[in-house]
Design a protein around this motif. Structure first.
Motif, PDB file in Angstrom:
ATOM      1  N   TYR A 118      -0.436  -1.986   4.308  1.00 23.58           N
ATOM      2  CA  TYR A 118      -0.831  -3.335   3.901  1.00 23.58           C
ATOM      3  C   TYR A 118       0.142  -3.917   2.888  1.00 23.58           C
ATOM      4  N   PHE A 123      -2.578  -1.096  -5.410  1.00 23.15           N
ATOM      5  CA  PHE A 123      -3.221  -0.286  -4.377  1.00 23.15           C
ATOM      6  C   PHE A 123      -3.422   1.135  -4.900  1.00 23.15           C
ATOM      7  N   THR A 179       7.246   0.156   0.702  1.00 22.80           N
ATOM      8  CA  THR A 179       7.051   1.595   0.538  1.00 22.80           C
ATOM      9  C   THR A 179       8.256   2.396   1.013  1.00 22.80           C
ATOM     10  N   SER A 207      -4.812   5.054  -3.322  1.00 23.89           N
ATOM     11  CA  SER A 207      -5.344   5.859  -2.231  1.00 23.89           C
ATOM     12  C   SER A 207      -5.786   7.201  -2.790  1.00 23.89           C
ATOM     13  N   ALA A 254       0.837  -1.187   0.000  1.00 24.17           N
ATOM     14  CA  ALA A 254       0.000   0.000   0.000  1.00 24.17           C
ATOM     15  C   ALA A 254       0.881   1.249   0.000  1.00 24.17           C
ATOM     16  N   VAL A 267     -10.066  -1.955   0.946  1.00 27.48           N
ATOM     17  CA  VAL A 267      -9.033  -2.664   1.697  1.00 27.48           C
ATOM     18  C   VAL A 267      -9.421  -2.822   3.163  1.00 27.48           C
ATOM     19  N   LEU A 288      -7.982  -1.687  -3.460  1.00 27.09           N
ATOM     20  CA  LEU A 288      -7.146  -2.697  -4.098  1.00 27.09           C
ATOM     21  C   LEU A 288      -7.815  -3.103  -5.400  1.00 27.09           C
ATOM     22  N   LEU A 296      -8.732   3.553   0.862  1.00 28.64           N
ATOM     23  CA  LEU A 296      -7.658   2.737   0.308  1.00 28.64           C
ATOM     24  C   LEU A 296      -8.298   1.603  -0.470  1.00 28.64           C
TER      25      LEU A 296
END
Length: 421
Positions: free
Chosen positions: A48, A115, A361, A117, A43, A157, A143, A141
């Motif tokens: 996640y 993902f 990330t 956002s 994410a 999510v 998916l 969020l």
């Protein structure tokens, strides 16, 4: 002789530290086909981790909890302990947005994950629509899952619930990517030779079809500023698209076999592409020039042999957030970590039947998926970036190559800013 031995030993790449592994459950009736983990994803906020376990199943795991369990239980599979802990958390109705594990049955084999956002202030591009099914709040969020039957399913999510079912592709959806700007613009790459652009803030409205590939499209990736899209596919194709005008900018030529993966550097100045020709190329996407070549077969195969099966097909490539390291995964059962300024890998790890890889990330961990639906994790090379490199990344985030070359600065500084030295 001793000097020679010492030189050889010093030149061997180090082995990265294994962080953990998540093993897929045993397949029903031990079916081999359909178990492949074609895609893994983190994410954008690092909350996640998702991966395709094969046989239609996608698993969503809170990443911080996953790391804690690796520390508690060692590097072995901890999927069962994670499930036990999170099942108790899920029973607490008062913690709506606390990260919880979800197991999603997508209804068909999963080929791609992404993902997305949202940024509430970012408006939909379809300005004439005043009413929408979904209100995207600040903590949204999503998916996206690309399926074997050409459908794209969009999931919440936090709840694991299905939100949208997009059905315009006619073949396998091989890759998905969200624009990094929080607009919830989604691009899908398919074996039907097209890329499709979707606006999820407009209830999944398909905005545009990008045509140009003459064969299967394997992968796609946005530039960090969301202005450019790269797409790769069969027939050695690498395309760059202007995502404001939905027009092709240029076609990059140089690979000798299918190009299967691509990713921009964090500052957008570089583009890495992975091919079955045993090579990873690092391009300057602004002028279409190859700056670096990372070979996985020595000596490098001639164009005739690079176009065939040679047990060194490169399957995946990923750029680390520090802008200095690239990870690649090939059919020779190796994962390699490269520095963009060095010819040979700095670290190498063994991995059987690897298919995909991506950095976390924060760039501290590399995740790699395999043909049996499992995931393996390694700590990535850590190095304090030089002040020069940090300045270069800051400049290149806002300035393309053509503008850098016009700056009134010494030629050597221009070469450094253009990643030529």
């Amino acid at each position: 002789c001793c000097v020679f031995k010492r030189h050889v030993l010093c030149s061997l790449p180090a082995r990265p530290r294994a962080v953990g592994e998540l093993l897929a459950p045993t397949a029903p009736f031990d079916k081999k086909c359909g178990r492949e983990n074609w895609t893994v994803a983190f994410a954008p906020d690092g909350s996640y981790f998702a991966w395709s376990q094969g046989h239609r199943i996608v698993k969503l795991v809170p990443w911080a909890q996953c790391l804690r369990n690796f520390l508690l239980h060692g590097t072995k599979n901890v999927a069962n302990s994670i499930s036990t802990r999170l099942a108790r958390q899920n029973s607490d109705g008062g913690q709506k947005n606390k990260p919880c594990e979800h197991i999603i049955d997508c209804g068909d084999i999963v080929w791609s994950l992404a993902f997305g956002s949202s940024v509430p202030e970012k408006q939909s591009r379809c300005v004439n629509i005043e009413w929408h099914r979904f209100k995207f709040g600040q903590d949204q969020l999503l998916l996206a899952t690309g399926l074997n039957n050409g459908r794209i399913k969009i999931w919440d999510v936090y709840t694991g619930k299905l939100l949208l079912n997009l059905m315009d592709h006619t073949e396998v959806v091989r890759d998905l990517t969200f624009a990094p700007d929080g607009s919830l613009i989604l691009v899908s790459a398919s074996r039907d030779k097209t890329l499709r652009v979707w606006d999820l803030k407009d209830d999944g409205n398909m905005m545009k079809v990008l045509r140009g590939h003459q064969n299967w499209v394997y992968g796609c990736a946005f530039s960090p500023d969301s202005s450019v899209l790269c797409s790769v596919g069969a027939s050695k194709a690498v395309f760059l698209w202007d995502m404001d005008k939905y027009s092709m900018i240029r076609k990059l030529e140089g690979h000798h076999n299918d190009v299967v993966a691509c990713e921009f550097s964090p500052d957008g100045a570089l583009l890495a592409t992975a091919s079955y020709d045993t090579r990873v190329y690092v391009w300057d996407p602004h002028i279409g020039v190859i700056l670096m070549e990372f070979g996985h077969l020595f000596p490098p195969p001639t164009p005739i042999f690079a176009g065939g099966a040679n047990d060194r097909w490169v399957r995946s490539v990923s750029f680390s957030h520090d802008g200095l390291h690239i990870a690649s995964l090939a059919d020779d059962k190796m994962v390699r970590f490269w520095r963009i300024d060095e010819e040979f890998p700095v670290q190498v790890a063994a991995l059987n039947n690897g298919l995909c890889c991506t950095f976390s990330t924060d760039g501290s961990v590399l995740a790699a998926g395999t043909q049996d639906g499992s995931v393996f994790f390694w700590a990535t090379p850590r190095q304090v970036s030089s002040l020069q490199h940090l300045c270069r990344m800051a400049i290149r985030r806002v300035m393309p190559t053509s503008q850098v070359k016009n700056l009134p600065i010494p030629p050597k500084v221009v070469e450094f800013l253009c990643y030529q030295i």
